[in-house]
Design a protein around this motif. Sequence first.
Motif, PDB file in Angstrom:
ATOM      1  N   GLN A  62      70.120  13.058 -22.860  1.00 57.52           N
ATOM      2  CA  GLN A  62      71.231  13.444 -23.618  1.00 57.52           C
ATOM      3  C   GLN A  62      72.408  14.225 -22.757  1.00 57.52           C
ATOM      4  O   GLN A  62      73.739  13.948 -22.901  1.00 57.52           O
ATOM      5  N   PHE A  63      71.830  14.841 -21.805  1.00 54.98           N
ATOM      6  CA  PHE A  63      72.899  15.542 -20.921  1.00 54.98           C
ATOM      7  C   PHE A  63      72.762  15.388 -19.352  1.00 54.98           C
ATOM      8  O   PHE A  63      71.460  15.366 -19.047  1.00 54.98           O
ATOM      9  N   ARG A  64      73.702  15.481 -18.649  1.00 54.98           N
ATOM     10  CA  ARG A  64      73.700  15.426 -17.172  1.00 54.98           C
ATOM     11  C   ARG A  64      74.543  16.372 -16.751  1.00 54.98           C
ATOM     12  O   ARG A  64      75.892  16.516 -16.896  1.00 54.98           O
ATOM     13  N   ARG A  65      74.173  17.022 -15.397  1.00 55.69           N
ATOM     14  CA  ARG A  65      75.423  17.750 -14.489  1.00 55.69           C
ATOM     15  C   ARG A  65      75.791  17.117 -13.725  1.00 55.69           C
ATOM     16  O   ARG A  65      75.616  15.889 -13.160  1.00 55.69           O
ATOM     17  N   ILE A  66      77.315  17.213 -13.599  1.00 61.25           N
ATOM     18  CA  ILE A  66      78.160  16.370 -12.829  1.00 61.25           C
ATOM     19  C   ILE A  66      78.689  17.027 -11.737  1.00 61.25           C
ATOM     20  O   ILE A  66      79.040  16.311 -10.787  1.00 61.25           O
ATOM     21  N   ASN A  67      78.829  18.491 -11.558  1.00 58.11           N
ATOM     22  CA  ASN A  67      79.002  19.161 -10.353  1.00 58.11           C
ATOM     23  C   ASN A  67      78.263  20.460 -10.479  1.00 58.11           C
ATOM     24  O   ASN A  67      77.778  20.827 -11.502  1.00 58.11           O
ATOM     25  N   ARG A  68      78.766  21.428  -9.626  1.00 53.87           N
ATOM     26  CA  ARG A  68      78.211  22.639  -9.800  1.00 53.87           C
ATOM     27  C   ARG A  68      78.168  23.581 -11.157  1.00 53.87           C
ATOM     28  O   ARG A  68      77.521  24.312 -11.324  1.00 53.87           O
ATOM     29  N   SER A  69      79.508  23.261 -11.814  1.00 53.39           N
ATOM     30  CA  SER A  69      79.782  24.069 -12.890  1.00 53.39           C
ATOM     31  C   SER A  69      79.986  23.384 -14.348  1.00 53.39           C
ATOM     32  O   SER A  69      80.002  23.789 -15.212  1.00 53.39           O
ATOM     33  N   TYR A  70      79.643  21.940 -14.294  1.00 44.18           N
ATOM     34  CA  TYR A  70      79.761  21.344 -15.624  1.00 44.18           C
ATOM     35  C   TYR A  70      78.374  20.448 -15.767  1.00 44.18           C
ATOM     36  O   TYR A  70      77.985  19.984 -14.728  1.00 44.18           O
ATOM     37  N   ILE A  71      78.116  20.605 -17.094  1.00 48.56           N
ATOM     38  CA  ILE A  71      77.081  19.453 -17.783  1.00 48.56           C
ATOM     39  C   ILE A  71      77.696  18.717 -19.018  1.00 48.56           C
ATOM     40  O   ILE A  71      78.435  19.468 -19.578  1.00 48.56           O
ATOM     41  N   VAL A  72      77.701  17.660 -19.078  1.00 51.94           N
ATOM     42  CA  VAL A  72      78.234  16.544 -20.055  1.00 51.94           C
ATOM     43  C   VAL A  72      77.317  16.294 -20.823  1.00 51.94           C
ATOM     44  O   VAL A  72      76.235  15.785 -20.208  1.00 51.94           O
ATOM     45  N   GLN A  73      77.624  15.956 -22.122  1.00 51.22           N
ATOM     46  CA  GLN A  73      77.101  15.128 -23.001  1.00 51.22           C
ATOM     47  C   GLN A  73      76.988  13.584 -22.724  1.00 51.22           C
ATOM     48  O   GLN A  73      78.308  13.037 -22.665  1.00 51.22           O
ATOM     49  N   LEU A  74      76.137  12.683 -22.405  1.00 49.08           N
ATOM     50  CA  LEU A  74      76.387  11.304 -21.990  1.00 49.08           C
ATOM     51  C   LEU A  74      77.265  10.523 -23.097  1.00 49.08           C
ATOM     52  O   LEU A  74      78.097   9.736 -22.880  1.00 49.08           O
ATOM     53  N   ASP A  75      76.901  10.785 -24.431  1.00 49.94           N
ATOM     54  CA  ASP A  75      77.747  10.056 -25.589  1.00 49.94           C
ATOM     55  C   ASP A  75      78.947  10.405 -25.621  1.00 49.94           C
ATOM     56  O   ASP A  75      79.853   9.564 -26.364  1.00 49.94           O
ATOM     57  N   ARG A  76      79.476  11.599 -24.880  1.00 46.05           N
ATOM     58  CA  ARG A  76      80.862  12.139 -25.034  1.00 46.05           C
ATOM     59  C   ARG A  76      81.660  11.327 -23.791  1.00 46.05           C
ATOM     60  O   ARG A  76      83.028  11.564 -23.803  1.00 46.05           O
ATOM     61  N   ILE A  77      81.129  10.671 -22.887  1.00 46.04           N
ATOM     62  CA  ILE A  77      81.645   9.886 -21.792  1.00 46.04           C
ATOM     63  C   ILE A  77      82.330   8.638 -22.207  1.00 46.04           C
ATOM     64  O   ILE A  77      81.546   7.815 -22.658  1.00 46.04           O
TER      65      ILE A  77
END
Length: 240
Positions: free
Chosen positions: A189-204
């Motif tokens: 459900q979630f992935r880190r995209i840089n040192r500061s952010y984790i996003v919910q995949l369904d929100r991309i």
Amino acid sequence: MTIRAVVVEDEPLAIRRLRRLLRGEPDVRIVAACGDAASARTAIDRHAPDLLFLDVQLPGADGFALLKEVAAERRPAVIFVTAHERYAVPAFAHEAVDYLLKPIDPERFRAAVARARRRLGRRETTAGDGTPPLVRLLVHERGRAFFVRVDEVDWFEAAGNYVRLHVGRATHRVRLPLARLEARLDRRQFRRINRSYIVQLDRIRELQSWFHGDSVVILTSGTRLRLSRRYRDRLYETTA
């Protein structure tokens, strides 16, 4: 266990490349190689493969349309192989094992096949450390306390020893380092995209190329976040 694979790719050079890479995977056997959607449908019906190496752009129909025609109970594990980053988001929606960009990196290829083995052997139902994935977070704010469900969070942002929870237009803060939060989130459900952010995949909503190998992640809300080159492959992976 022998993994029976079908390759769906309209470029002969790409098929040869996949065959060479699979020589290093003795438990994977190619039962068919197809250059278009129609022959791929026939091969899937005939061979009932365990694993599909699938290009997106195909004569007759794209790879996503092909998958929709396969009944869920008969659908093989899928590794997408394509030259285009822009299909990564819909690939997540189709529960792909992995998403490989051409030219294929051998190390990434081996990792993708390893994930396919795990998916075919078992479904991951817990977080990486063996504990159940986090469901909700307790927020203390202005003298009150309340729970926020993690599936309501669009993205998480590191703020020192705290994490900001971006939920629609609201922002909350919890005392928890981002790395510790990441270990408790469901990777499906979630992935880190840089040192500061984790996003919910369904929100991309989409991904756009940027500078120096970085990309921009655009959320359904219109928020734009930087995807660093270091974390790009992690985003393209899906859990086994």
